[in-house]
Design a protein around this motif. Structure first.
Motif, PDB file in Angstrom:
ATOM      1  N   ARG A 195      11.524 -12.565 -10.915  1.00 41.80           N
ATOM      2  CA  ARG A 195      10.846 -13.423 -11.885  1.00 41.80           C
ATOM      3  C   ARG A 195      10.682 -12.689 -13.211  1.00 41.80           C
ATOM      4  O   ARG A 195      10.083 -11.600 -13.267  1.00 41.80           O
ATOM      5  N   ASP A 196      11.178 -13.290 -14.295  1.00 42.80           N
ATOM      6  CA  ASP A 196      11.071 -12.678 -15.616  1.00 42.80           C
ATOM      7  C   ASP A 196       9.627 -12.392 -15.982  1.00 42.80           C
ATOM      8  O   ASP A 196       9.307 -11.325 -16.522  1.00 42.80           O
ATOM      9  N   ALA A 197       8.729 -13.354 -15.724  1.00 42.52           N
ATOM     10  CA  ALA A 197       7.327 -13.209 -16.107  1.00 42.52           C
ATOM     11  C   ALA A 197       6.679 -12.025 -15.407  1.00 42.52           C
ATOM     12  O   ALA A 197       5.787 -11.378 -15.972  1.00 42.52           O
ATOM     13  N   VAL A 198       7.107 -11.724 -14.198  1.00 40.70           N
ATOM     14  CA  VAL A 198       6.549 -10.598 -13.443  1.00 40.70           C
ATOM     15  C   VAL A 198       7.137  -9.289 -13.951  1.00 40.70           C
ATOM     16  O   VAL A 198       6.423  -8.297 -14.141  1.00 40.70           O
ATOM     17  N   ARG A 199       8.451  -9.269 -14.166  1.00 43.16           N
ATOM     18  CA  ARG A 199       9.098  -8.057 -14.675  1.00 43.16           C
ATOM     19  C   ARG A 199       8.486  -7.626 -16.005  1.00 43.16           C
ATOM     20  O   ARG A 199       8.296  -6.425 -16.266  1.00 43.16           O
ATOM     21  N   GLU A 200       8.160  -8.588 -16.831  1.00 49.86           N
ATOM     22  CA  GLU A 200       7.610  -8.272 -18.155  1.00 49.86           C
ATOM     23  C   GLU A 200       6.194  -7.712 -18.093  1.00 49.86           C
ATOM     24  O   GLU A 200       5.749  -7.047 -19.031  1.00 49.86           O
ATOM     25  N   LYS A 201       5.477  -7.963 -16.992  1.00 47.95           N
ATOM     26  CA  LYS A 201       4.093  -7.511 -16.871  1.00 47.95           C
ATOM     27  C   LYS A 201       3.936  -6.289 -15.975  1.00 47.95           C
ATOM     28  O   LYS A 201       2.850  -5.695 -15.920  1.00 47.95           O
ATOM     29  N   ALA A 202       4.991  -5.918 -15.276  1.00 45.83           N
ATOM     30  CA  ALA A 202       4.891  -4.839 -14.294  1.00 45.83           C
ATOM     31  C   ALA A 202       4.886  -3.472 -14.960  1.00 45.83           C
ATOM     32  O   ALA A 202       5.633  -3.218 -15.907  1.00 45.83           O
ATOM     33  N   ASP A 203       4.052  -2.571 -14.436  1.00 45.36           N
ATOM     34  CA  ASP A 203       4.125  -1.176 -14.853  1.00 45.36           C
ATOM     35  C   ASP A 203       5.438  -0.567 -14.385  1.00 45.36           C
ATOM     36  O   ASP A 203       6.015   0.293 -15.055  1.00 45.36           O
ATOM     37  N   TRP A 204       5.881  -1.035 -13.222  1.00 42.12           N
ATOM     38  CA  TRP A 204       7.158  -0.591 -12.670  1.00 42.12           C
ATOM     39  C   TRP A 204       7.706  -1.764 -11.880  1.00 42.12           C
ATOM     40  O   TRP A 204       6.998  -2.375 -11.088  1.00 42.12           O
ATOM     41  N   PHE A 205       8.961  -2.104 -12.112  1.00 40.89           N
ATOM     42  CA  PHE A 205       9.578  -3.240 -11.425  1.00 40.89           C
ATOM     43  C   PHE A 205      10.708  -2.725 -10.562  1.00 40.89           C
ATOM     44  O   PHE A 205      11.625  -2.050 -11.043  1.00 40.89           O
ATOM     45  N   VAL A 206      10.642  -3.032  -9.260  1.00 42.45           N
ATOM     46  CA  VAL A 206      11.604  -2.492  -8.309  1.00 42.45           C
ATOM     47  C   VAL A 206      12.226  -3.617  -7.487  1.00 42.45           C
ATOM     48  O   VAL A 206      11.650  -4.699  -7.353  1.00 42.45           O
ATOM     49  N   TYR A 207      13.391  -3.313  -6.933  1.00 44.61           N
ATOM     50  CA  TYR A 207      14.067  -4.253  -6.041  1.00 44.61           C
ATOM     51  C   TYR A 207      14.121  -3.734  -4.606  1.00 44.61           C
ATOM     52  O   TYR A 207      14.668  -4.398  -3.733  1.00 44.61           O
ATOM     53  N   ASP A 208      13.575  -2.564  -4.377  1.00 40.01           N
ATOM     54  CA  ASP A 208      13.698  -1.930  -3.076  1.00 40.01           C
ATOM     55  C   ASP A 208      12.481  -1.043  -2.846  1.00 40.01           C
ATOM     56  O   ASP A 208      11.909  -0.515  -3.796  1.00 40.01           O
ATOM     57  N   PHE A 209      12.077  -0.894  -1.591  1.00 40.00           N
ATOM     58  CA  PHE A 209      10.914  -0.070  -1.271  1.00 40.00           C
ATOM     59  C   PHE A 209      11.270   1.393  -1.039  1.00 40.00           C
ATOM     60  O   PHE A 209      10.381   2.228  -0.864  1.00 40.00           O
ATOM     61  N   GLU A 210      12.552   1.729  -1.053  1.00 33.53           N
ATOM     62  CA  GLU A 210      12.962   3.079  -0.672  1.00 33.53           C
ATOM     63  C   GLU A 210      12.413   4.136  -1.625  1.00 33.53           C
ATOM     64  O   GLU A 210      11.898   5.185  -1.189  1.00 33.53           O
ATOM     65  N   GLU A 211      12.504   3.889  -2.929  1.00 32.92           N
ATOM     66  CA  GLU A 211      12.020   4.889  -3.886  1.00 32.92           C
ATOM     67  C   GLU A 211      10.508   5.054  -3.779  1.00 32.92           C
ATOM     68  O   GLU A 211       9.970   6.152  -3.934  1.00 32.92           O
ATOM     69  N   LEU A 212       9.807   3.969  -3.490  1.00 31.98           N
ATOM     70  CA  LEU A 212       8.361   4.049  -3.298  1.00 31.98           C
ATOM     71  C   LEU A 212       8.036   4.911  -2.074  1.00 31.98           C
ATOM     72  O   LEU A 212       7.111   5.724  -2.099  1.00 31.98           O
ATOM     73  N   THR A 213       8.826   4.729  -1.016  1.00 29.23           N
ATOM     74  CA  THR A 213       8.633   5.528   0.196  1.00 29.23           C
ATOM     75  C   THR A 213       8.857   7.006  -0.098  1.00 29.23           C
ATOM     76  O   THR A 213       8.097   7.870   0.360  1.00 29.23           O
ATOM     77  N   ASP A 214       9.880   7.309  -0.878  1.00 30.04           N
ATOM     78  CA  ASP A 214      10.184   8.710  -1.214  1.00 30.04           C
ATOM     79  C   ASP A 214       9.038   9.342  -1.991  1.00 30.04           C
ATOM     80  O   ASP A 214       8.690  10.516  -1.758  1.00 30.04           O
ATOM     81  N   ILE A 215       8.447   8.594  -2.910  1.00 26.29           N
ATOM     82  CA  ILE A 215       7.336   9.127  -3.703  1.00 26.29           C
ATOM     83  C   ILE A 215       6.151   9.455  -2.807  1.00 26.29           C
ATOM     84  O   ILE A 215       5.547  10.535  -2.892  1.00 26.29           O
ATOM     85  N   VAL A 216       5.814   8.545  -1.908  1.00 26.84           N
ATOM     86  CA  VAL A 216       4.650   8.762  -1.025  1.00 26.84           C
ATOM     87  C   VAL A 216       4.933   9.900  -0.044  1.00 26.84           C
ATOM     88  O   VAL A 216       4.035  10.682   0.283  1.00 26.84           O
ATOM     89  N   SER A 217       6.169  10.016   0.388  1.00 23.93           N
ATOM     90  CA  SER A 217       6.505  11.068   1.365  1.00 23.93           C
ATOM     91  C   SER A 217       6.327  12.459   0.784  1.00 23.93           C
ATOM     92  O   SER A 217       6.134  13.428   1.538  1.00 23.93           O
ATOM     93  N   SER A 218       6.355  12.586  -0.530  1.00 26.48           N
ATOM     94  CA  SER A 218       6.247  13.901  -1.181  1.00 26.48           C
ATOM     95  C   SER A 218       4.800  14.310  -1.430  1.00 26.48           C
ATOM     96  O   SER A 218       4.554  15.367  -2.002  1.00 26.48           O
ATOM     97  N   ARG A 219       3.851  13.465  -1.031  1.00 22.68           N
ATOM     98  CA  ARG A 219       2.434  13.800  -1.226  1.00 22.68           C
ATOM     99  C   ARG A 219       2.035  15.037  -0.444  1.00 22.68           C
ATOM    100  O   ARG A 219       2.496  15.232   0.665  1.00 22.68           O
TER     101      ARG A 219
END
Length: 254
Positions: free
Chosen positions: A230-254
């Motif tokens: 959704r364009d309206a969501v992409r324009e308001k997001a601090d970060w817009f992603v299409y996949d959860f993998e990068e989010l998982t990698d960030i949390v795994s490095s905690r």
């Protein structure tokens, strides 16, 4: 039904070009670095459910099952795009389908929901790092509880709408006191979580305009476009992603 929820598969057009989009959009957002930093230190992550944790809109599936798919989908698109107040769209959609409790349960049995790719692994990683996980949805608790069970999320960590039925199971309305039943309900829901649990660093993840409203109190809003872009969501997001993998990698490095 829970096993089928995990194993059922179906082709998803938005996922066909995921690798290409990941390469071009991994840094899309208003404050990507801030969102990544917040995710690495967060004490709570709140997920929208429809088109985020699962690959469908629950109310659209229910409406299709009850023969009102086209009419209800039009209202869903308006609500998620921010073109109509959420409470107006909710009342209109439920008024069209008037779902009885037996029909809802039959729908769930015959059409179990599919988890979005990678979301279960991401939530497992959050749990392993002692991050509190909530499902905050404009959908319906009766349809979300089976999903929460699969993801090992306590049912008390669900803030969603309640469909009301009489003793015979006939539809009588919905609970207007639930914060998620109205516009600006998600920031109200996150405020409730924050005040009751004492969280200082909450992340909101979702695909809709109502999810973007959750910042503040969320310190960051991560838009998810793996199902609905959704364009309206992409324009308001601090970060817009299409996949959860990068989010998982960030949390795994905690």
């Amino acid at each position: 039904m829970l096993t089928r929820l995990l194993t059922r598969s179906s082709p998803l057009l938005p996922l066909l070009s995921r690798s290409t989009r990941l390469m071009s959009t991994s840094s899309v957002g208003l404050d990507v670095l801030g969102a990544k930093t917040a995710l690495k230190s967060c004490d709570c992550v709140c997920f929208d459910v429809d088109s985020t944790v699962i690959t469908e809109e629950g109310i659209d599936v229910l409406a299709e099952f009850l023969g009102k798919g086209e009419e209800v989908s039009a209202w869903t698109a308006k609500a998620m795009g921010g073109n109509v107040k959420f409470e107006d769209a909710l009342e209109a959609r439920l008024g069209l389908i008037e779902p009885s409790k037996p029909k809802i349960l039959e729908c769930l049995e015959k059409h179990p929901f599919e988890l979005s790719p990678g979301v279960q692994k991401f939530i497992e990683m959050l749990h392993s790092k002692n991050v509190d996980v909530w499902l905050v949805s404009g959908g319906f608790r009766i349809m979300i509880e089976p999903i929460a069970s699969v993801l090992n999320i306590p049912h008390e960590n669900i803030l969603a709408n309640n469909i009301l039925h009489n003793a015979d199971g006939d539809y009588t309305g919905f609970d207007p006191e639930e914060p998620t039943s109205r516009d600006l309900g998600k920031p109200a829901a996150l405020s409730t979580i924050q005040s009751s649990k004492g969280h200082q660093n909450i992340i909101m993840i979702g695909d809709g305009a109502t999810d973007a409203q959750a910042k503040p109190p969320a310190v960051a809003f991560i838009g998810y476009g793996g199902v609905q872009d959704r364009d309206a969501v992409r324009e308001k997001a601090d970060w817009f992603v299409y996949d959860f993998e990068e989010l998982t990698d960030i949390v795994s490095s905690r």
